[in-house]
Design a protein around this motif. Structure first.
Motif, PDB file in Angstrom:
ATOM      1  N   ASP A  96      50.952  78.618  19.523  1.00  0.00           N
ATOM      2  CA  ASP A  96      52.003  79.215  20.338  1.00  0.00           C
ATOM      3  C   ASP A  96      53.015  78.154  20.781  1.00  0.00           C
ATOM      4  O   ASP A  96      52.815  77.476  21.781  1.00  0.00           O
ATOM      5  CB  ASP A  96      51.346  79.877  21.558  1.00  0.00           C
ATOM      6  N   VAL A  97      54.081  78.033  20.032  1.00  0.00           N
ATOM      7  CA  VAL A  97      55.122  77.067  20.373  1.00  0.00           C
ATOM      8  C   VAL A  97      56.463  77.673  19.968  1.00  0.00           C
ATOM      9  O   VAL A  97      56.543  78.439  19.008  1.00  0.00           O
ATOM     10  CB  VAL A  97      54.886  75.710  19.654  1.00  0.00           C
ATOM     11  N   LYS A  98      57.473  77.368  20.754  1.00  0.00           N
ATOM     12  CA  LYS A  98      58.815  77.854  20.409  1.00  0.00           C
ATOM     13  C   LYS A  98      59.806  76.758  20.764  1.00  0.00           C
ATOM     14  O   LYS A  98      59.685  76.130  21.817  1.00  0.00           O
ATOM     15  CB  LYS A  98      59.120  79.134  21.209  1.00  0.00           C
ATOM     16  N   ALA A  99      60.768  76.528  19.887  1.00  0.00           N
ATOM     17  CA  ALA A  99      61.777  75.512  20.176  1.00  0.00           C
ATOM     18  C   ALA A  99      62.663  76.001  21.319  1.00  0.00           C
ATOM     19  O   ALA A  99      62.846  77.209  21.511  1.00  0.00           O
ATOM     20  CB  ALA A  99      62.619  75.251  18.926  1.00  0.00           C
ATOM     21  N   SER A 100      63.221  75.065  22.092  1.00  0.00           N
ATOM     22  CA  SER A 100      64.117  75.438  23.189  1.00  0.00           C
ATOM     23  C   SER A 100      65.326  76.203  22.641  1.00  0.00           C
ATOM     24  O   SER A 100      65.826  77.117  23.281  1.00  0.00           O
ATOM     25  CB  SER A 100      64.610  74.195  23.928  1.00  0.00           C
ATOM     26  N   TRP A 101      65.796  75.787  21.467  1.00  0.00           N
ATOM     27  CA  TRP A 101      66.886  76.487  20.783  1.00  0.00           C
ATOM     28  C   TRP A 101      66.517  76.712  19.325  1.00  0.00           C
ATOM     29  O   TRP A 101      65.909  75.849  18.699  1.00  0.00           O
ATOM     30  CB  TRP A 101      68.185  75.666  20.806  1.00  0.00           C
ATOM     31  N   THR A 102      66.909  77.879  18.820  1.00  0.00           N
ATOM     32  CA  THR A 102      66.672  78.208  17.411  1.00  0.00           C
ATOM     33  C   THR A 102      67.989  78.642  16.783  1.00  0.00           C
ATOM     34  O   THR A 102      68.738  79.420  17.379  1.00  0.00           O
ATOM     35  CB  THR A 102      65.653  79.360  17.298  1.00  0.00           C
ATOM     36  N   GLY A 103      68.244  78.142  15.584  1.00  0.00           N
ATOM     37  CA  GLY A 103      69.455  78.553  14.867  1.00  0.00           C
ATOM     38  C   GLY A 103      69.355  79.975  14.365  1.00  0.00           C
ATOM     39  O   GLY A 103      70.146  80.845  14.738  1.00  0.00           O
ATOM     40  N   PHE A 104      68.349  80.221  13.541  1.00  0.00           N
ATOM     41  CA  PHE A 104      68.157  81.542  12.938  1.00  0.00           C
ATOM     42  C   PHE A 104      66.676  81.855  12.813  1.00  0.00           C
ATOM     43  O   PHE A 104      65.901  80.994  12.399  1.00  0.00           O
ATOM     44  CB  PHE A 104      68.745  81.579  11.514  1.00  0.00           C
ATOM     45  N   GLU A 105      66.327  83.089  13.142  1.00  0.00           N
ATOM     46  CA  GLU A 105      64.969  83.561  12.847  1.00  0.00           C
ATOM     47  C   GLU A 105      64.998  84.131  11.442  1.00  0.00           C
ATOM     48  O   GLU A 105      65.917  84.882  11.096  1.00  0.00           O
ATOM     49  CB  GLU A 105      64.553  84.652  13.839  1.00  0.00           C
ATOM     50  N   ILE A 106      64.008  83.774  10.639  1.00  0.00           N
ATOM     51  CA  ILE A 106      63.970  84.285   9.265  1.00  0.00           C
ATOM     52  C   ILE A 106      62.597  84.895   8.976  1.00  0.00           C
ATOM     53  O   ILE A 106      61.619  84.573   9.622  1.00  0.00           O
ATOM     54  CB  ILE A 106      64.286  83.170   8.227  1.00  0.00           C
ATOM     55  N   PRO A 107      62.558  85.775   7.974  1.00  0.00           N
ATOM     56  CA  PRO A 107      61.272  86.372   7.599  1.00  0.00           C
ATOM     57  C   PRO A 107      60.393  85.344   6.878  1.00  0.00           C
ATOM     58  O   PRO A 107      60.808  84.209   6.652  1.00  0.00           O
ATOM     59  CB  PRO A 107      61.660  87.517   6.669  1.00  0.00           C
ATOM     60  N   ASP A 108      59.184  85.758   6.522  1.00  0.00           N
ATOM     61  CA  ASP A 108      58.239  84.874   5.852  1.00  0.00           C
ATOM     62  C   ASP A 108      58.657  84.665   4.391  1.00  0.00           C
ATOM     63  O   ASP A 108      58.123  85.297   3.484  1.00  0.00           O
ATOM     64  CB  ASP A 108      56.833  85.476   5.940  1.00  0.00           C
ATOM     65  N   GLU A 109      59.621  83.781   4.200  1.00  0.00           N
ATOM     66  CA  GLU A 109      60.118  83.437   2.861  1.00  0.00           C
ATOM     67  C   GLU A 109      60.109  81.925   2.768  1.00  0.00           C
ATOM     68  O   GLU A 109      60.308  81.252   3.778  1.00  0.00           O
ATOM     69  CB  GLU A 109      61.584  83.883   2.691  1.00  0.00           C
ATOM     70  N   PHE A 110      59.910  81.389   1.587  1.00  0.00           N
ATOM     71  CA  PHE A 110      60.000  79.939   1.427  1.00  0.00           C
ATOM     72  C   PHE A 110      61.468  79.601   1.162  1.00  0.00           C
ATOM     73  O   PHE A 110      62.069  80.110   0.223  1.00  0.00           O
ATOM     74  CB  PHE A 110      59.104  79.441   0.295  1.00  0.00           C
ATOM     75  N   VAL A 111      62.045  78.773   2.018  1.00  0.00           N
ATOM     76  CA  VAL A 111      63.478  78.499   1.922  1.00  0.00           C
ATOM     77  C   VAL A 111      63.761  77.042   1.546  1.00  0.00           C
ATOM     78  O   VAL A 111      62.927  76.155   1.756  1.00  0.00           O
ATOM     79  CB  VAL A 111      64.206  78.851   3.242  1.00  0.00           C
ATOM     80  N   VAL A 112      64.948  76.847   1.008  1.00  0.00           N
ATOM     81  CA  VAL A 112      65.399  75.502   0.607  1.00  0.00           C
ATOM     82  C   VAL A 112      66.880  75.352   0.950  1.00  0.00           C
ATOM     83  O   VAL A 112      67.556  76.329   1.264  1.00  0.00           O
ATOM     84  CB  VAL A 112      65.218  75.261  -0.920  1.00  0.00           C
ATOM     85  N   GLY A 113      67.362  74.117   0.830  1.00  0.00           N
ATOM     86  CA  GLY A 113      68.788  73.843   1.015  1.00  0.00           C
ATOM     87  C   GLY A 113      69.104  73.322   2.399  1.00  0.00           C
ATOM     88  O   GLY A 113      68.258  73.358   3.295  1.00  0.00           O
TER      89      GLY A 113
END
Ligand code: IMP
Ligand code: MG
Length: 180
Positions: A140-157
């Motif tokens: 249970d951890v959450k960053a103070s700020w998040t850019g984007f929430e994304i689904p369970d996908e493996f991302v790159v770039g």
């Protein structure tokens, strides 16, 4: 083992990332207003593009440092055991600190880094993650700020890799494997 063939489908454009970083920078400035110098700690290697864009947007005096934790290697699964491969160079006792992470996935990495840096008694420690995959969380951890929430996908770039490839893409894309 040969890597299966895949394509990268665009998920978040470079323009959308830049716009989000502008908003995040204003929030961070408000939060750390009056700081003599903010120590911005990038987690290598995935955050290198994000930290570069973020610090150039921030109208605060900053110092940049880096920390490297063990990675996935060539797999897509978290090892869960986090090791520090490279520690920060500077002292953070009594300082304002912002940890910059690329993705919070299971949450093990960010949790470990927060514990490590908190033990050095910073004046204040906050965290920012460009991406968050809340559905994958194991601790249970959450960053103070998040850019984007994304689904369970493996991302790159945008700094983020798959087996050391695709870091230089200017956008965030998701990996899609091709059928044999
Ligand atoms: P956690 O410890 O499981 O939260 O994992 C965090 C780290 O795993 C991130 O800093 C990334 O380096 C890596 N990671 C998690 N998801 C992805 C992904 O979709 N693509 C590439 N790396 C990822
Ligand atoms: Mg990482």
């Amino acid at each position: 083992m040969a890597q299966k063939e895949y394509v990268v489908d665009k998920l978040i454009s470079a323009k959308a990332i830049a716009a989000r970083i502008e908003d995040l920078a204003r929030e961070i400035e408000a939060e750390f207003k009056g700081t003599d110098k903010l120590v911005v700690v990038g987690l290598l290697r995935g955050s290198f593009v994000f930290i570069a864009d973020l610090v150039r947007e921030l109208e605060l005096p900053v110092e940049v440092d880096f920390l490297e934790t063990s990675s996935y290697g060539n797999s897509m699964e978290s090892s869960r055991e986090v090791r520090i491969l490279k520690d920060i160079r500077g002292e953070i006792e009594g300082r304002d600190v912002l940890v910059v992470e690329d993705i919070v996935d299971t949450g093990h990495t960010l949790t470990h880094v927060i514990h490590l840096l908190e033990s050095r008694n910073p004046k204040r420690l906050e965290t920012i993650a460009l991406l968050d995959k809340p559905s994958r969380r194991e601790v249970d951890v959450k960053a103070s700020w998040t850019g984007f929430e994304i689904p369970d996908e493996f991302v790159v770039g945008y700094g983020i890799d798959f087996a050391q490839r695709n870091r230089s893409l200017p956008f965030i894309g998701k990996v899609r494997f091709l059928e044999e």
